[in-house]
Design an enzyme around this catalytic site. Structure first.
Site, PDB file in Angstrom:
ATOM      1  N   LEU A 124       2.408  -7.050  -1.566  1.00 51.51           N
ATOM      2  CA  LEU A 124       2.218  -8.497  -1.524  1.00 51.51           C
ATOM      3  C   LEU A 124       1.362  -8.883  -2.723  1.00 51.51           C
ATOM      4  CD1 LEU A 124       1.326  -9.125   2.251  1.00 51.51           C
ATOM      5  CD2 LEU A 124       3.503  -9.611   1.139  1.00 51.51           C
ATOM      6  N   ASP A 125       1.568 -10.084  -3.242  1.00 52.28           N
ATOM      7  CA  ASP A 125       0.730 -10.570  -4.336  1.00 52.28           C
ATOM      8  C   ASP A 125      -0.725 -10.651  -3.888  1.00 52.28           C
ATOM      9  OD1 ASP A 125       3.023 -10.901  -5.852  1.00 52.28           O
ATOM     10  OD2 ASP A 125       3.237 -13.016  -5.326  1.00 52.28           O
ATOM     11  N   LYS A 126      -1.621 -10.615  -4.842  1.00 50.60           N
ATOM     12  CA  LYS A 126      -3.054 -10.646  -4.549  1.00 50.60           C
ATOM     13  C   LYS A 126      -3.429 -11.793  -3.613  1.00 50.60           C
ATOM     14  CE  LYS A 126      -7.558 -11.321  -6.799  1.00 50.60           C
ATOM     15  NZ  LYS A 126      -8.269 -11.516  -8.079  1.00 50.60           N
ATOM     16  N   ARG A 185       7.773 -17.733  -4.575  1.00 52.95           N
ATOM     17  CA  ARG A 185       7.047 -18.645  -5.451  1.00 52.95           C
ATOM     18  C   ARG A 185       7.953 -19.157  -6.578  1.00 52.95           C
ATOM     19  NH1 ARG A 185       1.974 -15.061  -7.049  1.00 52.95           N
ATOM     20  NH2 ARG A 185       1.265 -17.002  -8.010  1.00 52.95           N
TER      21      ARG A 185
END
Length: 333
Positions: free
Chosen positions: A144-146, A249
């Protein structure tokens, strides 16, 4: 992202690409190479190739290993275990499911040499009753992204890792995300598709390309449905059929509806500000302060357990996201 680039020499004999890469990259198997090729993670001269492609002299080969933990053994061995409070949703002898908070990086890299999820996982495993633990042969299945919160599954042994990875490869794992986006979507539900790749104008973000464009990326699919509408914002559920970097996103930026407070894709500014009343502008500014990162949460995860049992895991949206939704319901509903 970790991308390995290799140029075949001018005297290179024609051999299958998996044999060529196995010879030139340490600690990677031909089976892993073949899977990466099938996923579109291997290109030759910037074109996708099949598993049986034969390398020719001066071929330019790139292999991307960002979403699959095929990293050098020494990288894993040198990770220093750190005591980090992990929100463990479920754990048994084969898998561990973690609710990752926003702000936590999953894997160490440049600028994130400590404090990552993997540092905490190594400490957790070393201080449990797990025998013969090897982070290199287990560990990450996806990421997962930060600043994206939510569920991640990690394998605790090599068999589980292969079993789970095969489900990601065949796209049978079901992942639901919740997102808050700017604007009012026209449709109640829909499917976003497109070729996603690095934006040539900004390497920190991804972009969607048409099939015939020179910067063609990898095919991606996102299913979405509207849950609630808040005049200036829309609360949605997303199911991804492909797991590309920044997929949700980038897809909603492509539709013209960036995620709320997504600074990379323009969601940190008030959308269509000229059409907002002064009262709405002040309210939205307050919400941006409450939720200081992209409004994206991996809320559920469903897959076949290595013991061949169907699993389903759920974790509610985090408090900052929840507060913004509650405020929107009071103001706009």
């Amino acid at each position: 992202m970790k991308k390995i680039k290799i140029i075949a020499n001018k005297n290179q004999k024609e051999i299958r690409i998996d044999k060529f890469l196995k010879k030139n990259i340490q600690n990677i198997s031909r089976n892993q190479i073949q899977k990466l090729t099938s996923l579109g993670k291997v290109t030759v001269n910037q074109n996708d190739v099949k598993k049986n492609y034969k390398i020719k002299p001066l071929d330019f080969v790139e292999i991307e290993v960002s979403n699959i933990p095929i990293l050098d053994y020494l990288e894993y061995r040198n990770i220093i275990a750190e005591k980090i409070n992990l929100d463990i949703v479920y754990e048994d002898q084969d898998i561990i499911v973690v609710n990752k908070p926003a702000g936590m990086v999953v894997h160490p890299g440049y600028g994130n040499e400590k404090g990552t999820l993997i540092h905490g996982i190594k400490y957790h495993f070393q201080n449990s009753n797990l025998n013969n633990f090897d982070l290199y042969r287990s560990g990450l299945i996806h990421r997962l992204d930060k600043d994206t919160s939510g569920l991640l599954v990690l394998a605790k042994n090599e068999y589980s890792k292969k079993y789970l990875f095969q489900q990601f490869y065949s796209r049978t794992i079901q992942r639901e995300y919740r997102a808050l986006i700017w604007g009012n979507l026209l449709e109640e539900k829909g499917i976003i598709t497109g070729f996603i790749g690095r934006d040539p104008k900004n390497r920190k973000r991804m972009a969607i390309f048409r099939k015939n464009e020179p910067y063609k990326g990898k095919y991606s699919v996102t299913h979405y449905k509207v849950l609630e509408r808040f005049k200036h914002l829309t609360y949605i559920s997303c199911n991804i059929k492909t797991g590309k970097t920044h997929q949700i996103r980038a897809h909603f930026k492509y539709l013209g509806h960036p995620l709320f407070h997504d600074s990379i894709y323009g969601g940190n500014r008030i959308f269509m500000k000229k059409k907002c009343s002064n009262q709405s502008i002040e309210f939205l500014k307050t919400c941006l302060k409450i939720l200081p990162r992209q409004a994206l949460h991996a809320i559920s995860l469903s897959f076949m357990h290595p013991k061949n049992e169907k699993c389903y895991f759920y974790c509610p949206i985090p408090e900052d996201f929840k507060i913004v939704l509650q405020k929107c319901r009071k103001i706009f509903l």
